[in-house]
Design a protein around this motif. Structure first.
Motif, PDB file in Angstrom:
ATOM      1  N   LEU A 146       5.986  31.280  -9.668  1.00 23.47           N
ATOM      2  CA  LEU A 146       5.512  29.959  -9.234  1.00 23.47           C
ATOM      3  C   LEU A 146       4.181  29.614  -9.889  1.00 23.47           C
ATOM      4  CD1 LEU A 146       5.567  27.441  -7.335  1.00 23.47           C
ATOM      5  CD2 LEU A 146       4.345  28.860  -5.672  1.00 23.47           C
ATOM      6  N   VAL A 147       3.225  30.532  -9.827  1.00 24.66           N
ATOM      7  CA  VAL A 147       1.908  30.291 -10.420  1.00 24.66           C
ATOM      8  C   VAL A 147       2.040  30.079 -11.924  1.00 24.66           C
ATOM      9  CG1 VAL A 147      -0.361  31.304 -10.890  1.00 24.66           C
ATOM     10  CG2 VAL A 147       0.669  31.543  -8.618  1.00 24.66           C
ATOM     11  N   SER A 148       2.896  30.851 -12.566  1.00 25.08           N
ATOM     12  CA  SER A 148       3.114  30.696 -14.009  1.00 25.08           C
ATOM     13  C   SER A 148       3.685  29.321 -14.333  1.00 25.08           C
ATOM     14  CB  SER A 148       4.064  31.792 -14.513  1.00 25.08           C
ATOM     15  OG  SER A 148       3.513  33.075 -14.310  1.00 25.08           O
ATOM     16  N   LEU A 149       4.642  28.873 -13.530  1.00 23.28           N
ATOM     17  CA  LEU A 149       5.228  27.544 -13.737  1.00 23.28           C
ATOM     18  C   LEU A 149       4.171  26.456 -13.590  1.00 23.28           C
ATOM     19  CD1 LEU A 149       7.680  25.627 -14.075  1.00 23.28           C
ATOM     20  CD2 LEU A 149       7.964  25.750 -11.580  1.00 23.28           C
ATOM     21  N   ILE A 150       3.381  26.528 -12.534  1.00 23.07           N
ATOM     22  CA  ILE A 150       2.326  25.538 -12.302  1.00 23.07           C
ATOM     23  C   ILE A 150       1.349  25.525 -13.476  1.00 23.07           C
ATOM     24  CG2 ILE A 150       0.304  24.989 -10.875  1.00 23.07           C
ATOM     25  CD1 ILE A 150       1.922  26.105  -8.475  1.00 23.07           C
TER      26      ILE A 150
ATOM     27  N   LEU B 279      10.158  20.063  -2.994  1.00 27.32           N
ATOM     28  CA  LEU B 279       9.370  21.083  -3.684  1.00 27.32           C
ATOM     29  C   LEU B 279       8.583  21.950  -2.706  1.00 27.32           C
ATOM     30  CD1 LEU B 279       8.425  22.143  -6.481  1.00 27.32           C
ATOM     31  CD2 LEU B 279       6.574  20.454  -6.383  1.00 27.32           C
ATOM     32  N   GLY B 280       8.094  21.334  -1.625  1.00 26.61           N
ATOM     33  CA  GLY B 280       7.224  22.032  -0.684  1.00 26.61           C
ATOM     34  C   GLY B 280       7.783  23.342  -0.153  1.00 26.61           C
ATOM     35  N   PRO B 281       8.996  23.349   0.392  1.00 23.10           N
ATOM     36  CA  PRO B 281       9.540  24.612   0.929  1.00 23.10           C
ATOM     37  C   PRO B 281       9.663  25.714  -0.113  1.00 23.10           C
ATOM     38  CG  PRO B 281      10.785  22.736   1.760  1.00 23.10           C
ATOM     39  CD  PRO B 281       9.860  22.199   0.700  1.00 23.10           C
ATOM     40  N   LEU B 282      10.000  25.360  -1.360  1.00 21.71           N
ATOM     41  CA  LEU B 282      10.105  26.362  -2.415  1.00 21.71           C
ATOM     42  C   LEU B 282       8.740  26.981  -2.717  1.00 21.71           C
ATOM     43  CD1 LEU B 282      12.520  24.520  -4.889  1.00 21.71           C
ATOM     44  CD2 LEU B 282      13.084  26.322  -3.249  1.00 21.71           C
TER      45      LEU B 282
ATOM     46  N   LYS C 203       0.802  -1.211   0.000  1.00 20.41           N
ATOM     47  CA  LYS C 203       0.000   0.000   0.000  1.00 20.41           C
ATOM     48  C   LYS C 203       0.846   1.276   0.000  1.00 20.41           C
ATOM     49  CE  LYS C 203      -4.391  -1.356   2.094  1.00 20.41           C
ATOM     50  NZ  LYS C 203      -5.318  -1.097   3.214  1.00 20.41           N
ATOM     51  N   PHE C 204       1.926   1.268   0.743  1.00 20.68           N
ATOM     52  CA  PHE C 204       2.711   2.481   0.907  1.00 20.68           C
ATOM     53  C   PHE C 204       4.037   2.406   0.146  1.00 20.68           C
ATOM     54  CE2 PHE C 204       0.103   1.846   4.692  1.00 20.68           C
ATOM     55  CZ  PHE C 204      -0.606   3.030   4.728  1.00 20.68           C
ATOM     56  N   SER C 205       4.069   1.644  -0.958  1.00 20.33           N
ATOM     57  CA  SER C 205       5.309   1.372  -1.671  1.00 20.33           C
ATOM     58  C   SER C 205       5.942   2.621  -2.267  1.00 20.33           C
ATOM     59  CB  SER C 205       5.067   0.334  -2.779  1.00 20.33           C
ATOM     60  OG  SER C 205       4.091   0.803  -3.682  1.00 20.33           O
ATOM     61  N   ASN C 206       5.150   3.635  -2.650  1.00 19.98           N
ATOM     62  CA  ASN C 206       5.726   4.828  -3.258  1.00 19.98           C
ATOM     63  C   ASN C 206       5.835   5.987  -2.271  1.00 19.98           C
ATOM     64  OD1 ASN C 206       3.034   5.430  -3.014  1.00 19.98           O
ATOM     65  ND2 ASN C 206       2.870   6.427  -5.011  1.00 19.98           N
ATOM     66  N   LEU C 207       5.723   5.685  -0.980  1.00 22.19           N
ATOM     67  CA  LEU C 207       5.740   6.727   0.039  1.00 22.19           C
ATOM     68  C   LEU C 207       7.073   7.467   0.067  1.00 22.19           C
ATOM     69  CD1 LEU C 207       4.258   8.154   2.311  1.00 22.19           C
ATOM     70  CD2 LEU C 207       5.054   6.361   3.883  1.00 22.19           C
ATOM     71  N   ALA C 208       8.188   6.728  -0.107  1.00 23.19           N
ATOM     72  CA  ALA C 208       9.511   7.355  -0.043  1.00 23.19           C
ATOM     73  C   ALA C 208       9.691   8.390  -1.145  1.00 23.19           C
ATOM     74  CB  ALA C 208      10.601   6.282  -0.133  1.00 23.19           C
ATOM     75  N   SER C 209       9.318   8.035  -2.379  1.00 24.56           N
ATOM     76  CA  SER C 209       9.474   8.982  -3.485  1.00 24.56           C
ATOM     77  C   SER C 209       8.528  10.165  -3.331  1.00 24.56           C
ATOM     78  CB  SER C 209       9.227   8.274  -4.827  1.00 24.56           C
ATOM     79  OG  SER C 209       7.944   7.681  -4.870  1.00 24.56           O
ATOM     80  N   ARG C 210       7.310   9.912  -2.860  1.00 21.76           N
ATOM     81  CA  ARG C 210       6.364  11.004  -2.610  1.00 21.76           C
ATOM     82  C   ARG C 210       6.915  11.968  -1.575  1.00 21.76           C
ATOM     83  NH1 ARG C 210       0.870  10.336  -4.054  1.00 21.76           N
ATOM     84  NH2 ARG C 210       0.283  11.580  -2.239  1.00 21.76           N
ATOM     85  N   SER C 211       7.486  11.411  -0.507  1.00 20.60           N
ATOM     86  CA  SER C 211       8.012  12.242   0.574  1.00 20.60           C
ATOM     87  C   SER C 211       9.209  13.062   0.100  1.00 20.60           C
ATOM     88  CB  SER C 211       8.415  11.372   1.763  1.00 20.60           C
ATOM     89  OG  SER C 211       7.300  10.663   2.272  1.00 20.60           O
ATOM     90  N   LEU C 212      10.073  12.449  -0.706  1.00 21.90           N
ATOM     91  CA  LEU C 212      11.258  13.149  -1.201  1.00 21.90           C
ATOM     92  C   LEU C 212      10.860  14.361  -2.028  1.00 21.90           C
ATOM     93  CD1 LEU C 212      14.322  13.287  -1.537  1.00 21.90           C
ATOM     94  CD2 LEU C 212      14.109  11.777  -3.533  1.00 21.90           C
ATOM     95  N   VAL C 213       9.902  14.180  -2.944  1.00 14.30           N
ATOM     96  CA  VAL C 213       9.448  15.297  -3.766  1.00 14.30           C
ATOM     97  C   VAL C 213       8.772  16.358  -2.906  1.00 14.30           C
ATOM     98  CG1 VAL C 213       7.825  15.988  -5.580  1.00 14.30           C
ATOM     99  CG2 VAL C 213       9.236  13.949  -5.867  1.00 14.30           C
ATOM    100  N   ALA C 214       7.940  15.926  -1.962  1.00 15.79           N
ATOM    101  CA  ALA C 214       7.218  16.864  -1.104  1.00 15.79           C
ATOM    102  C   ALA C 214       8.176  17.723  -0.291  1.00 15.79           C
ATOM    103  CB  ALA C 214       6.273  16.107  -0.179  1.00 15.79           C
ATOM    104  N   PHE C 215       9.199  17.099   0.292  1.00 18.75           N
ATOM    105  CA  PHE C 215      10.138  17.852   1.129  1.00 18.75           C
ATOM    106  C   PHE C 215      11.114  18.688   0.309  1.00 18.75           C
ATOM    107  CE2 PHE C 215       8.895  14.645   4.340  1.00 18.75           C
ATOM    108  CZ  PHE C 215       8.485  15.525   5.333  1.00 18.75           C
TER     109      PHE C 215
ATOM    110  N   LEU D 179       7.203  14.518 -11.520  1.00 15.33           N
ATOM    111  CA  LEU D 179       7.344  14.568 -10.066  1.00 15.33           C
ATOM    112  C   LEU D 179       7.187  13.151  -9.523  1.00 15.33           C
ATOM    113  CD1 LEU D 179       5.089  17.701  -9.369  1.00 15.33           C
ATOM    114  CD2 LEU D 179       7.582  17.642  -9.571  1.00 15.33           C
ATOM    115  N   ALA D 180       8.301  12.527  -9.200  1.00 13.60           N
ATOM    116  CA  ALA D 180       8.293  11.119  -8.790  1.00 13.60           C
ATOM    117  C   ALA D 180       7.332  10.886  -7.631  1.00 13.60           C
ATOM    118  CB  ALA D 180       9.705  10.690  -8.384  1.00 13.60           C
ATOM    119  N   GLY D 181       6.440   9.897  -7.819  1.00 11.21           N
ATOM    120  CA  GLY D 181       5.485   9.561  -6.772  1.00 11.21           C
ATOM    121  C   GLY D 181       4.246  10.437  -6.766  1.00 11.21           C
TER     122      GLY D 181
END
Length: 272
Positions: free
Chosen positions: A34-38, A16-19, A2-14, A242-244
């Motif tokens: 940022l909004v333009s990029l999204i 990209l998130g602060p930026l 169930k949580f097999s992609n949790l590591a990659s999700r967390s890596l991207v979140a930590f 964005l991995a995961g």
């Protein structure tokens, strides 16, 4: 697992998130970028999915038109309604010279992509620069809103994986459950009450509840709309950049859908 992609999700979140949060907090051109990029990345991914249905969206002209609309929200060269006229006419006139595929389908994909993604995303800038916000609270509010989306998504993800049994809308997204939806809704409401207690003291209890409901209900609807598009295109993710997390459209679909409703609520109902 169930949580097999949790590591990659967390890596991207930590990563990209602060930026994202820093750009939201400091605002101005950082947040516009940022909004333009999204918006540009989401529109590109949407165009790739549309192409699988033989819809040739106008990317060469569509992306500049989308950026024009977003930048005009910031710099106010012309009014918002006038910028809509310009974008519509550019896309319509461009189709005259394309001579590829179905004009109706091409225009549908172009206009939908530009206005659903571009116009809705531009609401983020309108929230961040809302003139009635206390000068020291605008950045904190937009950060709180984005974090509430993430907390809602995270609550829905873990709640659905752990307790999900009743399908929410199996025709559109077979893995989403009512249990996950309710966890996400609870997470959104709880986050706004927490933020109100910590630093958004200008919000009333009713404001915190209403904003939580918007994030917890409209956000998942935006996610389902994107799932509907992906299902129609026969793809699992909008991209794999964005991995995961899939693509930008996957990651920010809830923000794109809920930002206009948040802006309307802030404008119409919050007293400063």
């Amino acid at each position: 697992m169930k949580f097999s992609n949790l590591a990659s999700r967390s890596l991207v979140a930590f990563s990209l998130g602060p930026l994202v949060l820093a750009a939201a907090y400091f605002g101005d051109l950082w947040f516009v970028a940022l909004v333009s990029l999204i918006a540009v990345m989401s529109y590109w991914e949407f165009s790739e999915m549309a192409l699988k249905k033989d819809a040739i969206s106008t990317r060469g002209w569509g992306i500049p038109a989308l950026l024009f609309f977003i930048l005009n929200v910031k710099f106010q060269w012309i009014s918002e309604i006038e910028s809509i006229y310009v974008v519509i006419l550019v896309i319509m006139f461009r189709e005259l010279f394309k001579n590829k595929g179905s004009a109706i389908i091409n225009l549908g994909a172009s206009v939908t992509g530009i206005f659903y993604i571009g116009v809705c995303a531009s609401s983020l800038i309108m929230i961040r620069e809302f003139p009635s916000f206390p000068v020291d609270k605008a950045g904190i509010f937009i950060v709180s809103y984005i974090v509430s989306i993430w907390l809602s998504d995270t609550s829905a993800y873990f709640g659905g994986l752990t307790f999900g049994k009743h399908r929410l809308m199996e025709r559109v997204s077979p893995k989403k459950s009512w249990e996950g939806f309710y966890f996400g809704l609870a997470g959104a409401i709880a986050s706004f009450f927490l933020f109100r207690y910590l630093f958004l003291d200008f919000l009333s209890v009713y404001d915190a509840l209403a904003l939580g409901l918007i994030v917890g209900i409209v956000g998942p609807l935006g996610d389902l709309v994107e799932s509907l598009i992906k299902r129609d295109a026969g793809t699992k993710d909008s991209s794999n950049i964005l991995a995961g997390h899939g693509g930008f459209f996957d990651r920010f679909d809830s923000v794109i859908a809920s930002a206009p409703v948040i802006y309307i609520y802030v404008k119409q109902f919050i007293s400063f």
